[in-house]
Design an enzyme around this catalytic site. Structure first.
Site: not given
Ligand code: RIB
Ligand code: CA
Length: 313
Positions: A242
Site C-alpha cells: 500500500h
Molecule cells: O490500510 C493500509 C495502511 O494501513 C498502510 O499504511 C499500512 O501500513 C497501515 O498503516
C-alpha cells in the site's frame, strides 16, 4: 528531472518499511531527496514505529537521514494498532540491527514546519500512516499550508475499507486528524485502497524479490509473512505494498489515473467512522475538489519499478 524534496510521515510497519526502502533507492537515483522522516502511532505504538523507521534507514545504509518522533496517540480517539497485519514489533518479526544514529528529539510537527519553511514551499509531504502528526502541525502552525507544495497520502477508499467495511486503517485510526488534512487547503493526492489493492504483487514477482539478496529484498522476505497469509485468505498468494503508491506517484505519476473529487471524513459515525466520503460519482457534489482520488495504475510497470528499487538497496 531534479530530485523532489519530500518528507515521509510513517507508522513504520511492513509496507511502510518497503516504501522507505523504495524512497531511499529513488534518492540514490537522485529522483527524490528525503528531507526528513517522522514516526507516528498506528501499526504499532509510536516508540516502536520510531525505532523501526530508524532501523530501516540504517539497514538501507542511510542512518544519516533524520527520523523524528511524533504522536503517541490519535487526537481524540484511543489508539488501536494492527499487530494482526504487522506483528507486535511492527515489522512482521524481521530482525533488524539497531541504528546507532543519534536520536532526534525535535518533535515531528516542529521539524516538519522548520523544514517546510526552509524549502520555501517546494516540500512535498507523504503521509503513509495515520495523519496525527500532520494535523498537529497544521494546528500549531496554521501557515504550514503556505509552505507545502502538496500532500500525498496512502489512506482512505472511495469504495470499501479494510479496518472496517467503511474505512481504511490510516483514516480509521485518527479520523479527526485526517479530516483536518483533507480540509487543509493543500493540494492532495489520495492513494486509497481503490488503487493500492490494484497494484498487488503476484507470486512470481514475490519470488523474484525473495531470490535477491539485497537488504531490502531480505527485509521483504522476512517481514511480509503475516500480511501475505491474511491477504491471501486461502486464495492466490498476493501482497499489497500500500504505502509504496504515494512514493512512486511523486516520481512516476504517469503510472496512475484518478479523478479530482470532493473528499471528507466521517468523524462521528459508529459503523462509518473514518469513511472517506467521496463525491466523484454522485449527482450532487460537495462543491469543492480538495483531492485527486487515484483509482487505477499500470500494475505490471508498478511492480517492475518496485522490484528494481528493492534489488538496488
Ligand atoms: O490500510 C493500509 C495502511 O494501513 C498502510 O499504511 C499500512 O501500513 C497501515 O498503516
Ligand atoms: Ca503505514
Amino acid at each position: 528531472m531534479s530530485s523532489v524534496p519530500v518528507w515521509i510521515d510513517t507508522d513504520t510497519g511492513v509496507d511502510d518499511a518497503i516504501a522507505l526502502m523504495a524512497a531511499i533507492a529513488l534518492q540514490r537515483q537522485k529522483k527524490l531527496e528525503i528531507v526528513g522522516i517522522s514516526a507516528v502511532c498506528g501499526n504499532a505504538e509510536q516508540a516502536r514505529t520510531f525505532e523501526n523507521a530508524r532501523n530501516v534507514v540504517n539497514l538501507a545504509g542511510r542512518p544519516d537521514i533524520p527520523v523524528y518522533p511524533g504522536a503517541s496517540k490519535p487526537i481524540m480517539v484511543e489508539l488501536q494498532t494492527a499487530a494482526y497485519v504487522h506483528g507486535e514489533d511492527g515489522l512482521g518479526g524481521a530482525a533488524l540491527p539497531a541504528s546507532g544514529a543519534p536520536k532526534e528529539t525535535e518533535m515531528a510537527w516542529d521539524a516538519l514546519y522548520r523544514c517546510a519553511r526552509e524549502r520555501k514551499g517546494e516540500l512535498e509531504l507523504i503521509l503513509i500512516g495515520p495523519e496525527t502528526n500532520a494535523a498537529i502541525a497544521f494546528q500549531k502552525y496554521p501557515d504550514l499550508r503556505d509552505y507545502l507544495k502538496r500532500i500525498l497520502i496512502m489512506g482512505g477508499a472511495a469504495i470499501g475499507g479494510n479496518r472496517t467495511p467503511a474505512a481504511e486503517f490510516n483514516i480509521w485510526v485518527d479520523p479527526h486528524a485526517a479530516q483536518m488534512v483533507f480540509k487543509s487547503g493543500v493540494p492532495l493526492i489520495m492513494c486509497g485502497l481503490d488503487v493500492t489493492t490494484r497494484v498487488e504483487l503476484n507470486p512470481a514477482e514475490m519470488d523474484e524479490i525473495e531470490n535477491c539478496d539485497s537488504a531490502a529484498c531480505r527485509l521483504f522476505r522476512e517481514s511480509t509473512k503475516i500480511a501475505r497469509n491474511m491477504y491471501s485468505r486461502g486464495g492466490e498468494d498476493v501482497y499489497y505494498a500500500h504505502d509504496v503508491c504515494p512514493v512512486l506517484y511523486v516520481v512516476y505519476p504517469e503510472l496512475f489515473s484518478g479523478v479530482e473529487s470532493g473528499v471528507f471524513v466521517e468523524t462521528r459515525g459508529t459503523i462509518t467512522r473514518g469513511q472517506t466520503v467521496t463525491d466523484y460519482d454522485t449527482d450532487v457534489k460537495f462543491g469543492v475538489k480538495n483531492a485527486r482520488v487515484i483509482l487505477g495504475a499500470d500494475r505490471q510497470r508498478f511492480a517492475e519499478i518496485l522490484i528494481d528499487l528493492l534489488k538496488s538497496i
